[in-house]
Design a protein around this motif. Structure first.
Motif, PDB file in Angstrom:
ATOM      1  N   GLN A 115       0.819  -1.216   0.000  1.00 21.77           N
ATOM      2  CA  GLN A 115       0.000   0.000   0.000  1.00 21.77           C
ATOM      3  C   GLN A 115       0.855   1.269   0.000  1.00 21.77           C
ATOM      4  N   VAL A 116       2.168   1.108   0.117  1.00 16.52           N
ATOM      5  CA  VAL A 116       3.077   2.257   0.099  1.00 16.52           C
ATOM      6  C   VAL A 116       3.730   2.320  -1.279  1.00 16.52           C
ATOM      7  N   LYS A 117       3.437   3.403  -1.993  1.00 13.71           N
ATOM      8  CA  LYS A 117       3.962   3.591  -3.344  1.00 13.71           C
ATOM      9  C   LYS A 117       5.095   4.604  -3.309  1.00 13.71           C
ATOM     10  N   PRO A 118       6.050   4.479  -4.235  1.00 14.18           N
ATOM     11  CA  PRO A 118       7.133   5.464  -4.273  1.00 14.18           C
ATOM     12  C   PRO A 118       6.569   6.846  -4.626  1.00 14.18           C
ATOM     13  N   LEU A 134       3.980   7.281  -0.695  1.00  7.79           N
ATOM     14  CA  LEU A 134       2.568   7.621  -0.616  1.00  7.79           C
ATOM     15  C   LEU A 134       1.798   6.402  -0.150  1.00  7.79           C
ATOM     16  N   GLY A 135       1.037   6.570   0.911  1.00  4.89           N
ATOM     17  CA  GLY A 135       0.172   5.496   1.377  1.00  4.89           C
ATOM     18  C   GLY A 135      -1.132   5.567   0.615  1.00  4.89           C
ATOM     19  N   ILE A 143       0.531  11.294   2.325  1.00  3.68           N
ATOM     20  CA  ILE A 143       1.951  11.568   2.103  1.00  3.68           C
ATOM     21  C   ILE A 143       2.704  11.117   3.351  1.00  3.68           C
ATOM     22  N   LEU A 144       3.555  10.127   3.198  1.00  2.00           N
ATOM     23  CA  LEU A 144       4.293   9.569   4.333  1.00  2.00           C
ATOM     24  C   LEU A 144       5.612  10.317   4.493  1.00  2.00           C
TER      25      LEU A 144
END
Length: 168
Positions: A115-118, A134-135, A143-144
């Motif tokens: 679920q975490v995208k670059p 990005l979660g 925005i992580l």
């Protein structure tokens, strides 16, 4: 449940990461929940002369002098008046206690690695060194933030000297 299934589910749980989700303007940001010490209302802050504009001052938290960083200013967002939702998230970063002012806390989310995208490769106010990714949950994007990289070594040293001078 077989032993192999049990081991798989335990390792899958271990891979999930929990984030405290907060709001700045219209966007939602997430920070690792393990960095969060507490969430407080916006208390009285003592202003520091000649400090960086994003350091709003210091506060006394049960005998500990805590520098307060306004993330709106740090992220170069429009500054708005604090309201009843505005809070200070007190963080423990590498044995330093720092408070960050945010527009409000949204929730706590557990994100699986998939679920975490670059972060997209675009020029941004937020340097990519601040971002973990990005979660993505359904149509929601968070925005992580790598909160430990948000302040440079020099800025952390400056905050250390501020807290030491006010603690004396």
């Amino acid at each position: 449940m077989t032993h192999a299934t049990a081991v798989k589910s335990v390792s899958a749980d271990a891979a999930a990461q929990e984030y405290l989700v907060f709001r700045l303007g219209q966007e939602q940001y997430g920070i690792e929940i393990l960095k969060v010490q507490e969430i407080r209302g916006c208390d009285r802050v003592t202003r520091i002369p000649n400090a960086h504009d994003f350091i709003t001052g210091v506060t006394n938290l049960r005998g500990v002098i805590v520098p307060i960083v306004d993330l709106r200013v740090r992220f170069q967002l429009p500054v708005v008046e604090n309201d009843e939702n505005t809070v200070v998230i007190v963080l423990n970063l590498n044995d330093r206690v720092v408070g960050i002012v945010v527009d409000g806390v949204v929730d706590v989310l557990s994100l699986e690695p998939e679920q975490v995208k670059p972060t997209p490769d675009v020029a941004s106010v937020l340097s990519s060194r601040y971002l973990l990714g990005l979660g993505v949950i359904d149509s929601r994007m968070i925005i992580l933030v790598n909160i430990e990289k948000l302040l440079s070594r020099e800025e952390m040293a400056l905050m250390d000297s501020l807290t030491e001078s006010y603690a004396e």
